[in-house]
Write an enzyme that holds these catalytic residues in place. Structure first.
Site, PDB file in Angstrom:
ATOM      1  N   GLY A 109       0.790  -1.208   0.000  1.00 26.58           N
ATOM      2  CA  GLY A 109       0.000   0.000   0.000  1.00 26.58           C
ATOM      3  C   GLY A 109       0.830   1.269   0.000  1.00 26.58           C
ATOM      4  O   GLY A 109       0.344   2.323  -0.388  1.00 26.58           O
ATOM      5  N   GLY A 111       4.263   1.375  -1.206  1.00 24.19           N
ATOM      6  CA  GLY A 111       5.397   1.359  -2.113  1.00 24.19           C
ATOM      7  C   GLY A 111       5.876  -0.050  -2.428  1.00 24.19           C
ATOM      8  O   GLY A 111       5.444  -1.029  -1.820  1.00 24.19           O
ATOM      9  N   VAL A 113       8.535  -3.384  -2.951  1.00 25.23           N
ATOM     10  CA  VAL A 113       9.533  -4.096  -2.149  1.00 25.23           C
ATOM     11  C   VAL A 113      10.496  -4.787  -3.109  1.00 25.23           C
ATOM     12  O   VAL A 113      10.070  -5.434  -4.071  1.00 25.23           O
ATOM     13  CB  VAL A 113       8.873  -5.143  -1.227  1.00 25.23           C
ATOM     14  CG1 VAL A 113       9.925  -5.870  -0.402  1.00 25.23           C
ATOM     15  CG2 VAL A 113       7.855  -4.472  -0.307  1.00 25.23           C
ATOM     16  N   ASP A 224      -4.334  -4.889  10.018  1.00 25.48           N
ATOM     17  CA  ASP A 224      -4.337  -5.275   8.600  1.00 25.48           C
ATOM     18  C   ASP A 224      -3.837  -6.707   8.439  1.00 25.48           C
ATOM     19  O   ASP A 224      -3.022  -6.991   7.563  1.00 25.48           O
ATOM     20  CB  ASP A 224      -3.485  -4.313   7.782  1.00 25.48           C
ATOM     21  CG  ASP A 224      -3.801  -4.386   6.287  1.00 25.48           C
ATOM     22  OD1 ASP A 224      -4.921  -4.815   5.939  1.00 25.48           O
ATOM     23  OD2 ASP A 224      -2.949  -4.020   5.470  1.00 25.48           O
TER      24      ASP A 224
END
Length: 420
Positions: A109, A111, A113, A224
């Site tokens: 959410g 950026g 990786v 989350d």
């Protein structure tokens, strides 16, 4: 003779009638031109003044925004030096081959990786916060503050961070098997998750959440929990990740908190949180219950499931439970290789976790105890929240109060701001 001379001189000195008329017309024309040019000049002047004002406002806002950004970066640098190793940006660029697409592991959410290899051969995972994220610096600080204080085998380990101008990077341990959803919902990789591995993953996630809720120095609500935020190491051991949305409580009562900003992923989100902005440790318990049902069935809860089955995964589980057909809920790829007793117990616990009333849900300490103890008597669950299709292409969740909310179509993380 003298008279004629004066008369002639008088006539020569007098202006001609035609010349006088021409002069009057010229004066009138000049007056008209001036009158017509005046509105144009005023309009141009107004436009110039407005543009100048807007320019100064823009410069003021730009300077203010940069001042805030510099202050955030300064705070992050101070935090990094005191709590975590601050890594050199050029070293990270070299390790990730300048953030090449071939090294990209995925995108969250806030950026992308990337995988990186340090000079000594040590593998790392680098989360590069997107500059477009308005809350990037806040989420970055939150995650650094949080993970720097957490140490548990079922939580992903943060190795360091990097702040360089606009760049904000988090450096994690690299987990070669990536996330749980990459196995669970992939038909080709799903068979690799046999019952022993799934049961081990369930226990590991439960232990990690228990540590966050009760055993760490700070009481932490993840907010989350979902399959994509559970990473798997080379031995398929689970590690909870992505604490950018976590809520930290330092000596505060976290039994029930109201917030005007709802963050998380619909499909995993507890109804009291999605509808009222109220969250607690029981919100994570609900998300764990949804995740447990997904691990047992090999199906993802959400709009895709509703479109193909007419109801949610939670409703499907409840219907099979009431008909005493729990075995039909299990992932077909498991065939008969799983333990019916363990699977039935996990199914029962999952339904206890997804009950609509948070007070009726067990705590994570009780969940773990129920998972590892065959002798513990389990209470009967009640029907979970009902998801119903609306008149539009969206879907809604309804409870006994009849409230509703839109559900994410593509399972991505959503932030929903609600006035309080």
């Amino acid at each position: 003779m003298k008279f004629h001379f004066h008369t002639r001189r008088y006539l020569m000195d007098s202006p001609a009638p035609h010349s006088q008329d021409t002069t009057d017309q010229g004066n009138q024309s000049n007056s008209s031109s001036s009158s017509a040019a005046m509105p144009i000049m005023v309009s141009v002047l107004v436009v110039v003044i407005c543009c100048t004002i807007f320019y100064f406002i823009y410069c003021w806002r730009w300077r203010k925004r940069n001042a805030i950004r510099r202050a955030q970066i300064d705070n992050l640098v101070t935090l990094s030096k005191s709590d975590l190793p601050l890594m050199d940006f050029n070293t990270i660029v070299e390790a990730t081959n300048n953030f090449s697409k071939s090294n990209k592991l995925g995108e969250g959410g806030f950026g992308p990786v990337y995988k990186g290899v340090m000079s000594g051969g040590h593998e790392i995972a680098v989360k590069r916060l997107s500059a477009r994220s308005r809350q990037g610096a806040v989420e970055f600080r939150n995650e650094v503050e949080l993970i720097a204080k957490l140490q548990h085998r079922n939580l992903v380990r943060l190795l360091g961070c990097c702040v360089d101008m606009e760049e904000k990077l988090l450096i994690y341990e690299y987990l070669p098997n990536r996330s749980l959803d990459a196995f669970l919902f992939d038909p080709d990789r799903n068979p690799q998750l046999d019952w022993k591995r799934r049961h081990n993953i369930i226990l590991g996630i439960a232990r990690g959440l228990l540590y966050l809720h009760e055993d760490s120095l700070l009481k932490i609500i993840h907010r989350d929990m979902k399959a994509s935020n559970v990473l798997l190491d080379n031995k398929m051991n689970p590690k909870i990740s992505d604490f950018g949305m976590a809520k930290i409580f330092d000596g505060e009562d976290a039994s029930q908190v109201n917030t005007g900003k709802v963050v998380g992923t619909f499909g995993y989100m507890a109804p009291e949180y999605a509808l009222e902005g109220t969250f607690s440790v029981k919100s994570d318990v609900f998300s764990f219950g949804v995740l447990l049902l997904e691990i047992l069935s090999g199906q993802r809860n959400g709009n895709y499931y509703v479109q193909h089955h007419g109801h949610t995964l939670l409703q499907q589980g409840w219907e099979l439970w009431t008909r005493d057909q729990a075995s039909e809920f299990m992932d077909p790829t498991l065939e008969n290789s799983y333990s019916p007793t363990e699977a039935s117990r996990c199914f029962h616990i999952a339904l206890l976790c997804v009950q609509g009333n948070p007070e009726e849900r067990p705590t994570m300490s009780k969940v773990l105890l129920m998972l590892i103890s065959d002798q513990m008597q389990l209470p009967l669950p009640v029907e979970p929240p009902i998801y119903a299709r609306s008149n539009t292409a969206d879907f809604s969740i309804s409870t006994k109060t009849g409230s509703a909310y839109n559900e994410s179509v593509n399972e991505v993380t959503i932030t929903l701001v609600q006035p309080r």
